[in-house]
Motif scaffolding. Structure first.
Motif, short mmCIF file in Angstrom:
data_model
loop_
_atom_site.label_atom_id
_atom_site.label_comp_id
_atom_site.label_asym_id
_atom_site.label_seq_id
_atom_site.Cartn_x
_atom_site.Cartn_y
_atom_site.Cartn_z
N ALA A 121 0.81 -1.21 0.00
CA ALA A 121 0.00 0.00 0.00
C ALA A 121 0.85 1.27 0.00
N GLU A 122 2.16 1.12 0.02
CA GLU A 122 3.03 2.30 0.06
C GLU A 122 2.90 3.09 -1.24
N GLY A 123 2.74 4.40 -1.07
CA GLY A 123 2.68 5.28 -2.24
C GLY A 123 1.31 5.46 -2.84
N ILE A 124 0.31 4.67 -2.39
CA ILE A 124 -1.04 4.81 -2.96
C ILE A 124 -2.04 5.23 -1.88
N GLU A 125 -1.54 5.79 -0.79
CA GLU A 125 -2.42 6.15 0.32
C GLU A 125 -3.54 7.10 -0.12
N LEU A 126 -3.24 8.01 -1.04
CA LEU A 126 -4.24 8.97 -1.49
C LEU A 126 -5.41 8.29 -2.19
N LEU A 127 -5.16 7.12 -2.76
CA LEU A 127 -6.19 6.42 -3.55
C LEU A 127 -6.98 5.39 -2.75
N ILE A 128 -6.63 5.20 -1.50
CA ILE A 128 -7.35 4.23 -0.68
C ILE A 128 -8.71 4.81 -0.30
N PHE A 129 -9.74 4.02 -0.52
CA PHE A 129 -11.12 4.44 -0.30
C PHE A 129 -11.49 4.24 1.16
N GLU A 130 -11.58 5.35 1.89
CA GLU A 130 -11.93 5.28 3.31
C GLU A 130 -13.11 6.20 3.57
N PRO A 131 -14.21 5.66 4.12
CA PRO A 131 -15.41 6.48 4.33
C PRO A 131 -15.15 7.75 5.12
N PHE A 132 -15.65 8.88 4.59
CA PHE A 132 -15.63 10.19 5.22
C PHE A 132 -14.24 10.83 5.34
N ASP A 133 -13.20 10.12 4.92
CA ASP A 133 -11.85 10.65 5.17
C ASP A 133 -10.88 10.29 4.04
N SER A 134 -11.33 10.39 2.80
CA SER A 134 -10.43 10.10 1.69
C SER A 134 -10.84 10.88 0.45
N PHE A 135 -9.87 11.08 -0.41
CA PHE A 135 -10.06 11.81 -1.66
C PHE A 135 -11.15 11.16 -2.52
N LEU A 136 -11.05 9.84 -2.70
CA LEU A 136 -11.99 9.15 -3.58
C LEU A 136 -13.39 9.05 -2.97
N TYR A 137 -13.50 9.02 -1.65
CA TYR A 137 -14.83 9.01 -1.04
C TYR A 137 -15.54 10.34 -1.31
N ALA A 138 -14.78 11.44 -1.30
CA ALA A 138 -15.35 12.75 -1.61
C ALA A 138 -15.89 12.77 -3.04
N ILE A 139 -15.14 12.21 -3.96
CA ILE A 139 -15.60 12.13 -5.35
C ILE A 139 -16.84 11.25 -5.45
N ASP A 140 -16.85 10.17 -4.70
CA ASP A 140 -17.97 9.22 -4.74
C ASP A 140 -19.27 9.88 -4.28
N VAL A 141 -19.24 10.55 -3.14
CA VAL A 141 -20.49 11.15 -2.64
C VAL A 141 -20.92 12.32 -3.51
N PHE A 142 -19.97 13.01 -4.13
CA PHE A 142 -20.34 14.05 -5.08
C PHE A 142 -21.00 13.44 -6.31
N GLY A 143 -20.47 12.30 -6.75
CA GLY A 143 -21.08 11.60 -7.88
C GLY A 143 -22.51 11.20 -7.60
N TYR A 144 -22.76 10.67 -6.41
CA TYR A 144 -24.14 10.27 -6.08
C TYR A 144 -25.04 11.47 -5.85
N SER A 145 -24.46 12.62 -5.49
CA SER A 145 -25.24 13.85 -5.42
C SER A 145 -25.72 14.22 -6.82
N LEU A 146 -24.85 14.04 -7.82
CA LEU A 146 -25.23 14.31 -9.21
C LEU A 146 -26.29 13.33 -9.69
N MET A 147 -26.21 12.09 -9.24
CA MET A 147 -27.25 11.11 -9.60
C MET A 147 -28.60 11.57 -9.06
N SER A 148 -28.63 12.02 -7.82
CA SER A 148 -29.87 12.50 -7.23
C SER A 148 -30.40 13.72 -7.98
#
Length: 218
Positions: A121-148
């Protein structure tokens, strides 16, 4: 006067609605299993998923994005001329949603998950999907906001009588979840309001499947 539609519209609309229903319910069941710790995580909405959990959760979610775009395009062709501005906006926001979540889920499944499985996991910490506390989770919830948002605009296509009334209500209900999705990064307990998606979205797509099935075709 009954409007007669092209057979291809009924086919694409019906099957995209069916697939949206199947994939969304599969995800809901998988999420319940994940929160119960059935896939090896610590359980609850705050826990990081295991590699098995990622596969079970993200595969139907990835497929849902493609199916939802096809469904909104079908709704657009179903709309009358005066309402196509709303359905066109629905297609646009659905496409934005699908693009964002597809990047998130494909990166997780094809890039992050194999490395986590090997313990690298070294070097990919930014890409790890962690609820409420990660870069990709922010993109995910924004995506579902667009779905709504897409479902909110799609609701304007349908009338206020018969099954269309219930479709309209379910789509609006799903659209009203936007603040519970978009603001989760600031206030995580909003996830419990956002979890109503598990009811509103499958209800809307199931009703849409019935509606497309009943369409008179030439």
């Amino acid at each position: 006067m009954v409007t007669v539609h092209d057979k291809s519209l009924r086919t694409v609309g019906l099957w995209s609605a069916v697939l949206c229903t199947v994939f969304s319910l599969t995800y809901v069941l998988a999420q319940l299993g994940e929160w119960a710790g059935l896939f090896g995580s610590a359980g609850g909405p705050h826990s990081r998923s295991t590699t098995l959990g990622l596969i079970v959760l993200l595969t139907p979610s990835l497929l849902l994005g493609v199916s939802f775009v096809a469904l909104t395009v079908s709704i657009h062709y179903l709309a009358g001329t005066s309402r196509r501005i709303w359905s066109h906006l629905a297609v646009t926001f659905a496409t934005m949603y699908a693009t964002l979540i597809s990047i998130v889920y494909y990166v997780q499944l094809a890039f992050v998950m194999p490395r986590l499985a090997r313990g690298h996991a070294e070097g990919i910490e930014l890409l790890i999907f962690e609820p409420f506390d990660s870069f990709l989770y922010a993109i995910d919830v924004f995506g579902y906001s667009l779905m709504s948002l897409a479902t909110l605009f799609a609701a304007a296509v349908f009338k206020t009588e018969g099954i269309e009334r219930w479709i309209r209500r379910a789509l609006i209900a799903n659209g009203c979840l936007i603040p519970f999705l978009a603001l989760q990064m600031y206030y995580p307990p909003l996830i419990w309001g956002g979890s109503l998606w598990a009811i509103t979205f499958p209800a809307a797509t199931c009703l849409l499947a019935i509606h497309f099935h009943r369409l008179p075709v030439s």
